[in-house]
Design an enzyme around this catalytic site. Structure first.
Site, PDB file in Angstrom:
ATOM      1  N   HIS A  48       6.680  -0.211 -10.243  1.00 14.16           N
ATOM      2  CA  HIS A  48       6.940   0.273  -8.889  1.00 14.16           C
ATOM      3  C   HIS A  48       5.525   1.053  -8.362  1.00 14.16           C
ATOM      4  CE1 HIS A  48       8.479   2.083  -5.337  1.00 14.16           C
ATOM      5  NE2 HIS A  48       8.458   3.137  -5.803  1.00 14.16           N
ATOM      6  N   HIS A  72       2.831   8.859  -7.618  1.00 10.60           N
ATOM      7  CA  HIS A  72       3.797   9.611  -6.484  1.00 10.60           C
ATOM      8  C   HIS A  72       5.347   9.815  -6.905  1.00 10.60           C
ATOM      9  CE1 HIS A  72       5.522   5.209  -5.776  1.00 10.60           C
ATOM     10  NE2 HIS A  72       6.413   5.767  -5.505  1.00 10.60           N
ATOM     11  N   GLU A  76       8.617  13.677  -9.661  1.00  9.50           N
ATOM     12  CA  GLU A  76      10.280  13.744  -9.322  1.00  9.50           C
ATOM     13  C   GLU A  76      10.941  13.184 -10.612  1.00  9.50           C
ATOM     14  OE1 GLU A  76      13.407  11.320  -6.592  1.00  9.50           O
ATOM     15  OE2 GLU A  76      11.271  11.114  -6.211  1.00  9.50           O
ATOM     16  N   ASP A  77      10.406  11.807 -11.233  1.00  4.25           N
ATOM     17  CA  ASP A  77      11.088  11.114 -12.132  1.00  4.25           C
ATOM     18  C   ASP A  77      10.573  11.400 -13.522  1.00  4.25           C
ATOM     19  OD1 ASP A  77      12.826  10.157 -10.278  1.00  4.25           O
ATOM     20  OD2 ASP A  77      11.105   8.532  -9.882  1.00  4.25           O
ATOM     21  N   ASP A 139       5.676   2.812  -0.443  1.00  3.51           N
ATOM     22  CA  ASP A 139       7.040   3.235  -1.352  1.00  3.51           C
ATOM     23  C   ASP A 139       8.294   2.396  -0.830  1.00  3.51           C
ATOM     24  OD1 ASP A 139       8.467   4.322  -3.574  1.00  3.51           O
ATOM     25  OD2 ASP A 139       9.001   5.849  -1.963  1.00  3.51           O
ATOM     26  N   ASP A 260       9.396 -14.277  24.937  1.00  2.91           N
ATOM     27  CA  ASP A 260       8.236 -14.105  23.803  1.00  2.91           C
ATOM     28  C   ASP A 260       8.970 -14.525  22.526  1.00  2.91           C
ATOM     29  OD1 ASP A 260      10.286 -12.034  23.936  1.00  2.91           O
ATOM     30  OD2 ASP A 260       8.999 -10.417  23.467  1.00  2.91           O
TER      31      ASP A 260
END
Length: 715
Positions: A48, A72, A76-77, A139, A260
């Protein structure tokens, strides 16, 4: 999955001076940190952040942004910490990683407030470095590409709706059209599956009937540019399903009437050539009135520039044509990310395209809670714009349907707070007047003006709604503080105790409150009794006075009726005369009063400023100088009348009656004076003790945001 050397080569292809060692260290650190973690698809979790980095290399972003993408999710993980990342990769990257972190470990009352709180914190980080937003969008884009692997339908729908509400509009705000359209396209089938299926089927039908037209228009446009001596690239594109659905839903335009659906783009070398190309197109085909837009001289807030026109083309088909330069085309598709290619100023927040970000920060500051902020943010980000000018020529962009008040707040919050009127193109207009493209707007101000709750009925921008609600909350709080202080002062006096700020401060400390103002506010709201405050300040005190807030029905503490002398406590009366309180002005203990002696009727008592007294101006002999006598005992209730202007909403009358009841008043009569779709005006007759009691009720009513105005009535 992208290999380590492939990622480095991608970055070096557009930035030969990139720090190759930094990229390699980040790749290895992220891979080790995520270890054996797996995604819902069964792929290694490290795939990821690697895919997110790959998306950003397609935007040709700088080395630090690519490193941030790789890292990133580590805070957190994984067991990695911000301090560790700062030590290994520097403060700038650590700040960006921290800004992108989802903060999912925090617990909130509801899923909505969790989403809103995360977004507000993310916004603050983004305001310091716009690259935080670019990483977050990449992300979200990869997460949406793999959304089908999530098993729970409810979770898929929630993530897709959040994408439509927050992330797609954010991408549009910074001009990243490609990312915005892909996010919308991925989310649309989950949030509105039936609409998606319907539009796809209708588009398939149109494909079968327009393929020849598309190729023919491209050929004719290429020949037209060649004849005019203009070097140009001509492209054809089809409007995306979600954009079609939004236009059908919000503008009520059927699919067949959207000019359009098939659009054509002419890309030339520079700005001047754009206008030459436009002239050639209009010479060839008839222009459709009202559909020409010049976004080159008047760019959108996100920096988008292009000429838009609609013409009656081959086989009498209505087609849209966009004309722009090569640089304009890059900015239109990649938005702020294109500036790294063309201007090389990665950290710039200058220019009109970032003004919206400052507006969102101001909304964040003024919002009462995360969910209100999220509501206002959604209002602030949707893009259907009108463009207006200040008297000095400054361009102000607003959502379609915006009013004079919205314009005032867009210029500055102080201007919005004090606006009393406006002029559009030199002509005076009302505050609720809706603005049109090209209007020049002048705001008329007064220092005595304050935001009115009625403005919430017509303003549409998040910034205006946030500022007005903030003022109402502050006004409401101040009213409660004033009322609470008054109640406590009377209670302390009744118990022969000295009332001081110090004593209330002591109570605040013992009750674990923030300060004296919070004590006053809680007492004013009725959430804290004056008795409790007295007992807190003076432990063991024996309260022997009457309760300030006892009911007016004459009952004692056990609910039994007391028999009382109901004589009116007025000085200056001759014993034996009949006395009546005038119904025209409803005099109350505490009012300045006079009596009018009328043969056969006795004495009629009026307030000193009652309009009915004008009828007796030429008969001074009928006037009696009266005043209220002081009474140790409460003689029961009197009737006071108030007039109110209320929002026309379900439950508002019940709210009013509840407030009156909480203030120990009793409504004896209700009269509806005036009704409109937004507001209604009523008169209430209320049984109260005296003027002070009526004033307390009026103060409490004014503090409620659904009450637009309340005054004592004298007729």
């Amino acid at each position: 999955m992208i290999r380590q050397y492939e990622l480095v080569e991608r970055v070096k292809s557009y930035d030969p001076e990139t720090d190759e060692n930094l990229l390699n260290r980040a790749y290895v650190f992220s891979m080790k940190a995520h270890g054996k973690q797996l995604r819902a698809s069964g792929d290694p979790y490290f795939s990821h952040p690697l895919e997110v980095a790959g998306i950003l290399t397609n935007m040709q972003l700088d080395c630090n942004t690519i490193v941030t993408a790789l890292l990133h999710d580590t805070i957190e993980d994984t067991v990695a910490t911000r301090e560790q990342i700062e030590e290994l990769f520097g403060e700038e990257i650590a700040k960006m990683v921290d800004g992108v972190t989802k903060l999912s470990k925090l617990e909130y009352v509801s899923e909505n407030s969790k989403q809103a709180e995360n977004f507000s914190k993310f916004l603050l980080a983004m305001s310091n470095d716009i690259r935080v937003l670019l990483v977050k969008l990449a992300d979200r884009l990869h997460n949406m590409r793999t959304l089908h692997y999530i098993r729970k339908e409810e979770k898929r729908v929630r993530i897709a709706r959040e994408t439509l509400d927050i992330y797609a509009p954010l991408a549009e705000r910074i001009g990243m059209q490609e990312v915005k359209e892909e996010l919308e396209g991925l989310a649309f089938p989950y949030v509105y599956p039936e609409a998606y299926e319907s539009i796809i089927k209708r588009l398939e039908y149109l494909h079968a009937n327009t393929a020849d037209i598309r190729d023919q228009v491209i050929r004719e446009l290429e020949m037209l540019m060649e004849e005019a001596g203009i070097e140009a690239e001509v492209k054809g594109r089809e409007k995306k399903p979600y954009s079609i659905w939004r236009k059908m839903t919000y503008r009520n335009v059927s699919l067949e009437n959207q000019a359009d659906i098939l659009a054509f783009r002419i890309i030339v070398d520079d700005r001047e050539t754009c206008y030459r190309a436009l002239g050639a197109v209009h010479q060839k085909w008839q222009a459709v009135p009202g559909l020409f837009k010049d976004y080159i001289s008047m760019p959108k807030p996100n920096g988008y520039q292009s000429l838009h026109t609609a013409v009656i083309g081959p086989q009498k088909n209505k087609i849209e044509i966009q004309i722009r330069s090569t640089e304009m085309d890059a900015v239109a598709e990649k938005g702020v990310a294109a500036h790294w290619t063309y201007k090389q100023h990665a950290n710039s927040k200058e220019g009109a395209q970032f003004r919206w970000l400052q507006d969102l920060l101001e909304i964040l500051e003024h919002s009462a809670d995360p969910e209100e902020f999220l509501e206002h943010t959604k209002l602030a980000m949707y893009q259907d714009q009108v463009f207006c000018f200040t008297p000095k020529g400054e361009l102000i962009s607003l959502p379609r349907g915006a009013t004079v008040v919205d314009f005032a707040y867009a210029v500055h919050t102080r201007i919005g707070d004090t606006c009393v009127g406006g002029k559009i193109n030199g002509k005076p207009v009302q505050l609720r007047t809706i603005l049109k493209n090209g209007d020049q707007v002048e705001i008329l101000r007064s220092k005595a003006q304050h935001p009115s709750p009625t403005w919430l009925n017509f303003v549409i921008t998040g910034k205006a709604k946030s500022a007005i609600r903030r003022f109402i909350r502050l006004q409401k709080k101040n009213e409660y503080i004033k009322l609470g202080r008054s109640i406590l002062e009377r209670s302390f006096l009744r118990e022969s105790r000295e009332f001081t700020q110090k004593s209330i401060g002591l109570a605040a400390k013992k009750l674990n409150m923030g300060g004296v103002d919070e004590v006053y506010e809680m007492v004013g709201k009725g959430e804290l009794s004056d008795r409790k405050v007295l007992e807190t300040v003076f432990p063991g005190i024996k309260l022997n006075g009457k309760d300030n807030n006892r009911p007016l029905n004459g009952a004692d503490e056990n609910g039994e009726k007391k028999k009382k002398n109901r004589s009116i406590p007025i000085r200056g009366l001759t014993p034996g005369l009949a006395v009546h309180l005038a119904e025209c002005c409803h005099p109350l203990p505490g009012d300045r009063i006079v009596g009018i002696s009328t043969t056969g009727k006795g004495i009629m008592v009026h307030t000193i400023d009652c309009d009915a007294l004008e009828a007796y101006s030429e008969t001074p002999e009928a006037w009696l100088d009266l005043s209220w006598a002081e009474q140790e005992e409460d003689l029961g209730f009197f009737v006071g009348r108030i007039e109110m202007l209320l929002d026309h909403e379900p439950g508002v009358l019940a709210t009013v009656l509840n407030i009156v009841a909480l203030e120990r008043g009793n409504v004896s009569n209700i009269k509806f004076v005036e009704r409109s779709p937004d507001l209604f005006r009523i008169e209430l007759d209320i049984e109260i003790r005296d003027v002070k009691h009526l004033t307390s009720i009026i103060t409490a009513l004014r503090a409620n945001e659904r009450v637009n105005s309340v005054e004592r009535a004298f007729s």
